[in-house]
Scaffold this active site. Structure first.
Site, PDB file in Angstrom:
ATOM      1  N   ASP A  30       0.882  -1.203  -0.236  1.00 41.88           N
ATOM      2  CA  ASP A  30      -0.190  -0.128  -0.133  1.00 41.88           C
ATOM      3  C   ASP A  30       1.043   1.168  -0.400  1.00 41.88           C
ATOM      4  O   ASP A  30       0.321   1.952  -0.928  1.00 41.88           O
ATOM      5  CB  ASP A  30      -0.996  -0.184   1.272  1.00 41.88           C
ATOM      6  CG  ASP A  30      -1.684  -1.319   1.833  1.00 41.88           C
ATOM      7  OD1 ASP A  30      -2.658  -1.211   1.937  1.00 41.88           O
ATOM      8  OD2 ASP A  30      -2.526  -1.799   0.060  1.00 41.88           O
ATOM      9  N   ALA A  31       1.913   1.481   0.456  1.00 41.18           N
ATOM     10  CA  ALA A  31       3.359   2.049   0.366  1.00 41.18           C
ATOM     11  C   ALA A  31       3.652   3.226  -0.520  1.00 41.18           C
ATOM     12  O   ALA A  31       3.735   4.194  -0.466  1.00 41.18           O
ATOM     13  CB  ALA A  31       4.179   1.977   1.598  1.00 41.18           C
ATOM     14  N   VAL A  32       3.455   2.036  -1.529  1.00 43.33           N
ATOM     15  CA  VAL A  32       4.213   1.968  -2.804  1.00 43.33           C
ATOM     16  C   VAL A  32       3.228   2.348  -3.294  1.00 43.33           C
ATOM     17  O   VAL A  32       3.383   3.424  -4.705  1.00 43.33           O
ATOM     18  CB  VAL A  32       4.663   1.029  -3.065  1.00 43.33           C
ATOM     19  CG1 VAL A  32       5.403   0.952  -4.805  1.00 43.33           C
ATOM     20  CG2 VAL A  32       6.128   0.069  -2.916  1.00 43.33           C
ATOM     21  N   TYR A  33       1.847   2.038  -3.703  1.00 42.54           N
ATOM     22  CA  TYR A  33       0.588   2.805  -4.560  1.00 42.54           C
ATOM     23  C   TYR A  33       0.155   4.181  -3.352  1.00 42.54           C
ATOM     24  O   TYR A  33       0.299   4.819  -4.900  1.00 42.54           O
ATOM     25  CB  TYR A  33      -0.518   1.730  -4.043  1.00 42.54           C
ATOM     26  CG  TYR A  33      -1.154   2.533  -5.063  1.00 42.54           C
ATOM     27  CD1 TYR A  33      -2.296   2.856  -4.303  1.00 42.54           C
ATOM     28  CD2 TYR A  33      -2.025   1.851  -6.136  1.00 42.54           C
ATOM     29  CE1 TYR A  33      -3.224   3.526  -4.990  1.00 42.54           C
ATOM     30  CE2 TYR A  33      -2.896   1.947  -6.673  1.00 42.54           C
ATOM     31  CZ  TYR A  33      -4.219   2.644  -6.480  1.00 42.54           C
ATOM     32  OH  TYR A  33      -4.462   3.366  -6.906  1.00 42.54           O
ATOM     33  N   ASP A  34       0.319   3.994  -2.705  1.00 41.59           N
ATOM     34  CA  ASP A  34       0.055   5.395  -2.112  1.00 41.59           C
ATOM     35  C   ASP A  34       1.250   6.783  -2.787  1.00 41.59           C
ATOM     36  O   ASP A  34       0.737   7.975  -2.340  1.00 41.59           O
ATOM     37  CB  ASP A  34       0.217   6.039  -0.237  1.00 41.59           C
ATOM     38  CG  ASP A  34      -0.797   4.720  -0.115  1.00 41.59           C
ATOM     39  OD1 ASP A  34      -2.217   4.407  -0.576  1.00 41.59           O
ATOM     40  OD2 ASP A  34      -1.361   4.663   1.210  1.00 41.59           O
ATOM     41  N   LYS A 112      -5.889  -0.412  13.410  1.00 43.67           N
ATOM     42  CA  LYS A 112      -6.293  -0.835  11.902  1.00 43.67           C
ATOM     43  C   LYS A 112      -5.503  -2.154  11.634  1.00 43.67           C
ATOM     44  O   LYS A 112      -4.628  -2.590  11.525  1.00 43.67           O
ATOM     45  CB  LYS A 112      -5.738   0.956  11.405  1.00 43.67           C
ATOM     46  CG  LYS A 112      -6.202   0.213   9.851  1.00 43.67           C
ATOM     47  CD  LYS A 112      -6.061   1.645   9.312  1.00 43.67           C
ATOM     48  CE  LYS A 112      -6.634   1.490   7.732  1.00 43.67           C
ATOM     49  NZ  LYS A 112      -5.790   0.293   7.061  1.00 43.67           N
ATOM     50  N   ARG A 133     -14.963  -7.149   0.708  1.00 40.47           N
ATOM     51  CA  ARG A 133     -15.319  -5.533   0.576  1.00 40.47           C
ATOM     52  C   ARG A 133     -16.078  -5.426  -0.659  1.00 40.47           C
ATOM     53  O   ARG A 133     -16.745  -5.352  -1.047  1.00 40.47           O
ATOM     54  CB  ARG A 133     -14.577  -4.696   1.125  1.00 40.47           C
ATOM     55  CG  ARG A 133     -15.182  -3.356   1.215  1.00 40.47           C
ATOM     56  CD  ARG A 133     -14.064  -2.802   1.478  1.00 40.47           C
ATOM     57  NE  ARG A 133     -12.792  -2.852   1.622  1.00 40.47           N
ATOM     58  CZ  ARG A 133     -12.158  -1.907   2.398  1.00 40.47           C
ATOM     59  NH1 ARG A 133     -12.186  -0.680   3.007  1.00 40.47           N
ATOM     60  NH2 ARG A 133     -10.660  -1.718   2.160  1.00 40.47           N
ATOM     61  N   LYS A 291     -13.090   7.058  15.103  1.00 46.53           N
ATOM     62  CA  LYS A 291     -14.141   7.149  15.005  1.00 46.53           C
ATOM     63  C   LYS A 291     -14.750   8.238  16.009  1.00 46.53           C
ATOM     64  O   LYS A 291     -14.774   8.375  17.132  1.00 46.53           O
ATOM     65  CB  LYS A 291     -15.022   5.687  15.146  1.00 46.53           C
ATOM     66  CG  LYS A 291     -14.383   5.421  13.695  1.00 46.53           C
ATOM     67  CD  LYS A 291     -15.522   3.826  14.215  1.00 46.53           C
ATOM     68  CE  LYS A 291     -15.083   2.403  13.126  1.00 46.53           C
ATOM     69  NZ  LYS A 291     -15.966   1.254  13.418  1.00 46.53           N
TER      70      LYS A 291
END
EC number: 6.5.1.2
Length: 671
Positions: A30-34, A112, A133, A291
């Site tokens: 995810d870090a690379v994508y972000d 998370k 999901r 939240k």
């Protein structure tokens, strides 16, 4: 940035999005994508006209793969907006305050989990369906696979006060994860069996759930951890903290770390606490979920696009990021080893800004096939040492060339010869041993132009190195009188004299210390110029090529040499050792009567050496130069001056003085 790079990034992100959303088989973290998405947003922000409907910033890839029945979620499984620091959290709360004025908010925070989001459907307390999901509207029916997960109850536990959840439809949302210890055991088994190891627990969990054979799923140790309960009647779940109480009562595993807070200060204390402790969690995480605790208020806040206003995901500093390699420079270490270093655009990894990483040796360069201009994935090994993990060849410029390591050595060090001993991956300077290099370095470190350590001359340096009492420059600060007395050269008085002389130089001026380090191409004046610009060793150590070249007298070759020296792991360890031993170089603002005046000396002086004259000039705030330029104030003629030098002096309006004039100037300025 060019439009072609924008298009290349869009194409690559589209591929990654398909892998992530449609196949559940992401090839990057995810870090690379972000990181790439962030770069794309920056380019589009600078060039709004370049934004097209097919940009990943305009839509989320939502094509689902075949093989599982599609199921529409009665209530959308939303994703959360990311926040990265306290200011972001405060801004989020301020937006809520505008929508719900005069409310005293309670905040609910939890770890998370980095897993596969999934919804478990119970009808009258009986497990009937599991749905991923998917694209948040439609997921996939993975009931048979999830049924094999041992901690998923097939019937909800009957508990007093929670009977309502055993009637009608109860949806439990959570994450399917593989615990770190189970992942380690599984990979060890595959290693022993000669099979390829899995990349990470998240990918393995996602891939396992999408296996068509439930028997394979049953063989892998997956866990479900709940974080939400959805009921047709929203009043059945008044708060998020109540949800967690109900989960435990119903027999659903959930995180024990979740807490309720009444102010932002409490939330941020929780954030900081788990930033330090998260490595000890049994599962992987990259942040927290925060939240509004009151579910009615949460629903009132509604959605913005696909994200609820009442919750955010706090992301800890990414442990991976992408950046562009600008140069590859070579450092010569204390053993004569030639170590390549990649210099790249500054990027934040694991909370700190990094702009260079060791490439270790020629074989590693070849393995990665890293080139100047490449976009690379950077990570921190053990959250300390930056490393290059991979090259994104899809973003490689067309004009790049592979690194020819022997040619690079010849270009960067034309005065040296290198050899690669048989069986080794490292090139070394030919004819120079580690002890010989250390002797040269220590003699320079102790010289008058550097730290000027009395009695640490050539003979004593050789004696200390040969006796292995000194293995690096910092070791001189560990010497004890008793050690010196074991050497033939030292008696009681001489030993004590050297110990005292070394101790007296534990707080050298910063420019002398920088010069004494022996960084290639950094002479005494360049050290002064660097120190005057950066004012601290830490800032100098972190400087990039562009900033270094903004310093007068520092060109590309010198900048490369400085970056390479500070990027060398041995040198970094040496600087840390100096600090541990109490060596603290001091930056002093250079002032004096000669401040702003620049001197060039040509020919031989009668009263002093050129180096001594340079020291006197610098001590009075002046600058010593090696050649006449437009900013040279005085050309000191120590003998006959060549016609070319006189012509340059005349061209730039430089005043020509003799040695007597210089002495008078030094004497009058020193009063």
């Amino acid at each position: 940035m060019t439009r072609s790079r924008l298009n290349e990034i869009k194409k690559l992100l589209s591929k990654y999005s398909y892998e992530y959303y449609a196949l559940d088989q992401p090839s990057v973290s995810d870090a690379v994508y972000d990181s790439l998405m962030s770069e794309l947003k920056q380019i589009e922000a600078a060039h709004p006209a370049w934004i097209t409907p097919d940009s990943p910033t305009q839509r989320v890839g939502n094509k689902l793969s075949d093989g599982f029945a599609k199921v529409r979620h009665p209530r959308r499984m939303v994703s959360l907006n990311d926040v990265f620091d306290k200011d972001d959290v405060v801004a989020w709360v301020n937006r809520i305050d505008k929508l719900l004025p005069a409310e005293n908010h309670e905040f609910f925070a939890d770890i998370k989990m980095d897993g596969l989001a999934c919804a478990l459907i119970y009808l009258d307390g009986i497990f009937t369906q599991a749905v991923t999901r998917g694209d948040s509207f439609v997921g996939e029916d993975v009931t048979n696979n999830v049924r094999t997960i041992k901690n998923v109850p097939l019937r909800l536990h009957e508990a007093e006060g929670y009977e309502i959840f055993l009637r009608g439809r109860t949806e439990i949302r959570g994450e399917i994860v593989m615990l770190k210890k189970d992942f380690t055991v599984l990979n060890e088994q595959r290693r022993v069996a000669g099979k390829p190891e899995f990349a990470n627990p998240r990918n393995l969990a996602a891939g396992t759930i999408r296996q068509l054979d439930p028997r394979l799923v049953a063989e892998r140790p997956l866990h479900f951890r709940g974080y939400d309960i959805i009921r047709d009647n929203a009043g059945d779940v008044p708060t998020n903290s109540f949800v967690y109480q109900a989960l435990t009562a119903l027999g659903i595993t959930r995180n024990k770390q979740a807490s309720v807070f009444t102010d932002i200060a409490g939330v941020m204390n929780f954030v900081n606490e788990w930033d330090e402790k998260r490595q000890k969690l049994p599962f992987n995480t990259d942040g927290l979920v925060i939240k509004i605790n009151d579910r009615m208020r949460f629903d009132e806040l509604g959605l913005v696009g696909k994200n609820p206003r009442g919750a955010v995901a706090y992301k800890y500093a990414a442990e991976q990021a992408t950046t562009i390699v600008r140069d590859i420079v070579i450092s010569i270490g204390r053993t004569g080893a030639a170590t390549p270093v990649a210099v790249f655009d500054p990027v934040v990894v694991a909370g700190t800004t990094v702009q260079h990483a060791s490439l270790h040796n020629a074989d590693e360069i070849a393995r990665l096939d890293v080139r100047r201009g490449d976009t690379v994935v950077v990570f921190k090994a053990g959250d300390i040492i930056p490393q290059i993990e991979a090259v994104l060849v899809e973003l490689r410029p067309k004009d790049t060339r592979p690194i020819d390591y022997p040619a690079e050595l010849a270009r960067q060090y034309p005065e040296l010869k290198f050899v690669r001993p048989e069986g080794e991956a490292v090139y070394r300077v030919k004819g120079l041993s580690g002890p010989l290099i250390l002797k040269r370095a220590l003699k320079h470190f102790a010289s008058k132009g550097a730290l000027d350590i009395d009695t640490l001359g050539e003979k004593n340096v050789e004696a200390l190195v040969d006796a292995e009492l000194v293995r690096d420059l910092a070791d001189i600060y560990t010497l004890a009188k008793e050690q010196l007395l074991t050497l033939e050269r030292f008696a009681d008085i001489s030993a004590q004299k050297l110990i005292d002389a070394i101790a007296a130089k534990k707080q050298p001026t910063l420019e002398r210390f920088v010069y004494g380090l022996g960084i290639r191409h950094v002479g005494a004046q360049t050290a002064i110029d660097l120190v005057n610009h950066f004012e601290s060793l830490d800032r100098l150590a972190q400087a990039g090529l562009d900033e270094l070249q903004s310093v007068d007298g520092v060109g590309a070759v010198v900048a490369e040499s400085i970056v390479a020296w500070f990027a060398d792991e041995d040198n970094a360890a040496l600087l840390e050792k100096f600090t541990l031993l109490g060596v603290t170089p001091i930056y002093k603002v250079r002032q004096g009567e000669l401040a702003g005046k620049n001197f060039v000396i040509t020919g031989a002086l009668q009263s002093m050496s050129r180096n001594q004259a340079a020291e006197k000039i610098r001590a009075l705030g002046g600058t010593f130069q090696t050649s006449v330029g437009k900013d040279t104030t005085y050309l000191v003629a120590g003998g006959k001056v060549g016609a070319s030098k006189l012509a340059r002096a005349e061209k730039y309006g430089t005043k020509v003085i003799d040695e007597l004039n210089l002495l008078n100037l030094l004497e009058s300025s020193g009063k």
